[in-house]
Design an enzyme around this catalytic site. Structure first.
Site, PDB file in Angstrom:
ATOM      1  N   ASP A  49       0.824  -1.220   0.000  1.00  0.00           N
ATOM      2  CA  ASP A  49       0.000   0.000   0.000  1.00  0.00           C
ATOM      3  C   ASP A  49       0.860   1.273   0.000  1.00  0.00           C
ATOM      4  O   ASP A  49       0.690   2.158   0.868  1.00  0.00           O
ATOM      5  CB  ASP A  49      -0.910   0.031   1.251  1.00  0.00           C
ATOM      6  CG  ASP A  49      -1.681  -1.271   1.452  1.00  0.00           C
ATOM      7  OD1 ASP A  49      -2.073  -1.887   0.455  1.00  0.00           O
ATOM      8  OD2 ASP A  49      -1.900  -1.650   2.626  1.00  0.00           O
ATOM      9  N   GLU A 107     -11.501  -0.136  -3.156  1.00  0.00           N
ATOM     10  CA  GLU A 107     -10.666   0.421  -2.074  1.00  0.00           C
ATOM     11  C   GLU A 107      -9.468   1.125  -2.708  1.00  0.00           C
ATOM     12  O   GLU A 107      -9.390   1.243  -3.924  1.00  0.00           O
ATOM     13  CB  GLU A 107     -10.191  -0.700  -1.125  1.00  0.00           C
ATOM     14  CG  GLU A 107      -9.296  -1.726  -1.787  1.00  0.00           C
ATOM     15  CD  GLU A 107      -8.931  -2.901  -0.884  1.00  0.00           C
ATOM     16  OE1 GLU A 107      -9.386  -2.986   0.267  1.00  0.00           O
ATOM     17  OE2 GLU A 107      -8.163  -3.771  -1.367  1.00  0.00           O
TER      18      GLU A 107
HETATM   19  O1  FUB Z   1      -3.179  -3.587   3.524  1.00  0.00           O
HETATM   20  C1  FUB Z   1      -4.459  -3.881   3.988  1.00  0.00           C
HETATM   21  C2  FUB Z   1      -5.461  -3.571   2.922  1.00  0.00           C
HETATM   22  O2  FUB Z   1      -5.188  -4.340   1.757  1.00  0.00           O
HETATM   23  C3  FUB Z   1      -5.432  -2.156   2.425  1.00  0.00           C
HETATM   24  O3  FUB Z   1      -5.992  -1.247   3.323  1.00  0.00           O
HETATM   25  C4  FUB Z   1      -6.154  -2.335   1.155  1.00  0.00           C
HETATM   26  O4  FUB Z   1      -6.085  -1.252   0.273  1.00  0.00           O
HETATM   27  C5  FUB Z   1      -5.480  -3.574   0.613  1.00  0.00           C
HETATM   28  O5  FUB Z   1      -4.266  -3.280  -0.044  1.00  0.00           O
END
Ligand code: FUB
Length: 350
Positions: free
Chosen positions: A31, A244
């Protein structure tokens, strides 16, 4: 439904064909939110660890406990790990799951924005402050009021305003906030409370930040993405709708909102004339990587553009053990980004 674990891939071949290699290999990182502060690149990633937590569709296996800041003099130079910048035990309101963070600078202070679950199991977004881009960061005692869900991305506009884009469905809990209050029914199901496939998709959220960057000045608004006919993308349009991993950047005066499509594993983008949208869907930036999640940031450095992203190649496909990478972005003459295939001549099937 995603499977944990190892995809059936020849990793030697994959690594030879990969367009870039992990920036650091001594820890797992994911991320990546990259920024230029004082002429240097600072990357704010998640710090992936294996706590033995079982895999589920709520993402419980993403049980991260701290953040490290990675710095680089340029996109091709060595990446330095600056050690622990913030630990979950130092955040009074946060119990666990320190997911994708971001950072911003204002008047010589550095602000780390991070999601974590509170002691009621609800994701909130917190802020921690430091005099240095690498921390250590001192957290506020409470999360941002009226914050919820995950994946904050803070964008500074040319007029000096700061906006936070955020949200994530399934384990990111965005669907539980549809009425404005957290819905606790069917709490073990990541799919409860989602719109039907034929209904408009759940949107990422955007809120302007106060001058001190510690609160929202407004209730968060929907980041609406429309198609070529001006209609909002539908929940069933899983290859284009938001899941997301929000990011915002500006190119030639236009606002580019980019995000992950989750279970179809694309990084896509949509363009608007202002930070609130609506945004018109444009295309894919990144094809699927090895691993389940895809997450990114976009950065200009010395007039060139770069995509920071992650994959699970170093861990040989373990979903929650990822590594950050960087590659160049190219725009065409119409301002459209050329889609990147993370492994030359090799497609990871979504
Ligand atoms: O790293 C945990 C979660 O996985 C992140 O918040 C999302 O965007 C995904 O990459």
């Amino acid at each position: 439904m995603p499977e944990d674990s190892i995809q059936h891939i020849n990793f030697d071949e994959l690594n030879q064909k990969a367009i870039s290699q992990p920036l650091v290999k001594h820890i797992y990182t994911a991320d990546p939110s990259a920024h230029v502060f004082n002429g240097k690149i600072y990357i704010y990633p998640s710090h992936d660890i294996d706590t033995g937590e079982a895999f589920d569709d709520l993402g419980s296996h993403f049980a991260m406990e701290d953040y490290h800041v990675i710095s680089m003099d340029s996109p091709t130079s060595e990446a330095k790990d600056n050690d622990i910048a913030l630990q979950v035990n130092d955040v009074p309101w946060a119990e666990k799951q320190m997911w994708a963070p971001d950072a911003a600078e204002k008047d010589g202070k550095y602000y780390l924005f991070f999601p974590a679950k509170d002691y009621d199991g609800i994701f909130r977004i917190g802020v921690a402050i430091s005099d240095s881009p690498t921390g250590p960061f001192k957290p506020q005692s409470q999360p941002i009021q009226k914050s919820f869900s995950i994946d904050p991305a803070v964008f500074k506009d040319d007029d000096g305003s700061y906006y936070m884009y955020f949200g994530g469905i399934w384990g990111g809990q965005l669907q539980r906030w549809r009425t404005g209050k957290f819905n606790t029914e069917n709490s073990e199901s990541p799919f409860a409370h989602l719109p039907k496939d034929v209904e408009p998709a759940l949107c990422a959220k955007v809120a302007k930040l106060t001058d001190d960057l510690l609160e929202f000045v407004e209730d968060a608004k929907d980041v609406i993405i429309i198609d070529e006919n001006g209609k909002p993308l539908l929940q069933g349009d899983t290859e284009r709708r938001f899941f997301e991993a929000s990011w915002m950047h500006k190119y030639n005066g236009k606002y580019y909102f980019s995000y992950s499509t989750g279970e179809t594993h694309f990084i896509c983008y949509a363009i608007a004339d202002n930070p609130y949208g609506p945004f018109i869907y444009a295309d894919r930036i990144l094809n699927p990587v090895v691993g389940w999640t895809s997450h990114h940031s976009i950065l200009e450095f010395n007039g060139e553009w770069f995509l920071f992203y992650h994959d699970s190649s170093l861990s040989k496909g373990v979903t929650h053990l990822r590594s950050i990478k960087v590659t160049k972005i190219e725009y065409d003459e119409n301002g459209l980004i050329k889609t990147i295939n993370p492994y030359n001549d090799l497609k990871v099937l979504s």
